[in-house]
Design a protein around this motif. Sequence first.
Motif, PDB file in Angstrom:
ATOM      1  N   SER A  36       0.814  -1.223   0.000  1.00  0.00           N
ATOM      2  CA  SER A  36       0.000   0.000   0.000  1.00  0.00           C
ATOM      3  C   SER A  36       0.848   1.274   0.000  1.00  0.00           C
ATOM      4  N   SER A  38       1.819   2.707   2.627  1.00  0.00           N
ATOM      5  CA  SER A  38       1.382   3.552   3.737  1.00  0.00           C
ATOM      6  C   SER A  38       1.257   2.739   5.021  1.00  0.00           C
ATOM      7  N   SER A  40      -0.761   2.972   8.991  1.00  0.00           N
ATOM      8  CA  SER A  40      -1.764   3.656   9.812  1.00  0.00           C
ATOM      9  C   SER A  40      -1.305   3.653  11.263  1.00  0.00           C
ATOM     10  N   GLN A  59      -2.288  16.668  13.757  1.00  0.00           N
ATOM     11  CA  GLN A  59      -0.890  16.248  13.887  1.00  0.00           C
ATOM     12  C   GLN A  59      -0.566  15.885  15.327  1.00  0.00           C
ATOM     13  N   LYS A  85       3.990   6.679   3.299  1.00  0.00           N
ATOM     14  CA  LYS A  85       2.982   7.621   3.769  1.00  0.00           C
ATOM     15  C   LYS A  85       2.485   7.228   5.154  1.00  0.00           C
ATOM     16  N   ARG A  87      -0.546   7.597   7.814  1.00  0.00           N
ATOM     17  CA  ARG A  87      -1.956   7.965   7.994  1.00  0.00           C
ATOM     18  C   ARG A  87      -2.265   7.878   9.490  1.00  0.00           C
ATOM     19  N   TYR A  88      -2.833   8.937  10.023  1.00  0.00           N
ATOM     20  CA  TYR A  88      -3.119   8.993  11.449  1.00  0.00           C
ATOM     21  C   TYR A  88      -4.570   8.641  11.729  1.00  0.00           C
ATOM     22  N   THR A  89      -4.769   7.827  12.769  1.00  0.00           N
ATOM     23  CA  THR A  89      -6.114   7.449  13.199  1.00  0.00           C
ATOM     24  C   THR A  89      -6.254   7.760  14.680  1.00  0.00           C
TER      25      THR A  89
END
Length: 302
Positions: A36, A38, A40, A59, A85, A87-89
Amino acid sequence: MRIVPHLLGAAIAVALLSTSIQAAELTGTLKKIKESGSISLGHRDASIPFSYLGNEPGQPIGYSHDLQMKVVEALKQQLGLPELKVRYTLVTSQTRIPLVQNGTVDLECGSTTNNVERQQQVDFSVGIFEVGTRLLTKKTSGITDFADLKGKNVVTTAGTTSERLIKSMNAEKQMGMNIISAKDHGESFLMLESSRAVAFMMDDALLYGEMAKAKKPDDWVVVGQPQSYEIYGCSVRKGDPEFKQAVDNAITATFKSGEINDIYSKWFLKPVPPKNLNMNFPMSDELKKLIANPTDKAAEQL
């Protein structure tokens, strides 16, 4: 230079075979991240100074987040993904474990205690912090230890080990406390600050974090004999040893290099956002031992 066509074809075939073998060797989360491009990351919004939202929208910042990013940097090298990349969750005390379990979050580093119960649901990295569960109260409250809470309103954060401990204490010792379970640490402190509770039970480092953002930090004090010692770890999906090893390697390398001392100083011995107040929370002997001898065991297993 003339390249013989059949030799060029062979070279390409070897390169493709090598790439396919490398891809085949990856499994689980590492394979998912590679394919992917990326990753998470699960983060908190108010676990000061471990994982919380800074001045930039969406952020996260904090001690645990810095360690999480050390893992990301290591994965970029390991997987050959310099443009990986992130990705924030956003996770809460109640959602952090389920979101790791169902694959929404690949890696969660915040203020999550590694305990035997949670080990049945997720796997944990080597420990990144060690705390004691204590009380935050006003200096004028008269509360000096847990015995003083009899018949009083006490707040803690829902879905935490502190919630389980205080409820167990209340039942076993018949203390008659009214226990309020707030949705997050910020709400817990609001309950305390607005006098709806006389004390807030939580991990001592988090309590110092709440003091640092209080309207009048000098009005508050952390008291009480610790009811437990707990080790924080980063949580990952269960049964994915390759990814867990990659996470452990990155964290352990940060320990061995001495970088952990700068990260600790940044968040516990220097002014931190949002009010640029210094927590003045020196590294404990327990944490020094954990850094010198990394382990993924829970405190009760040591």
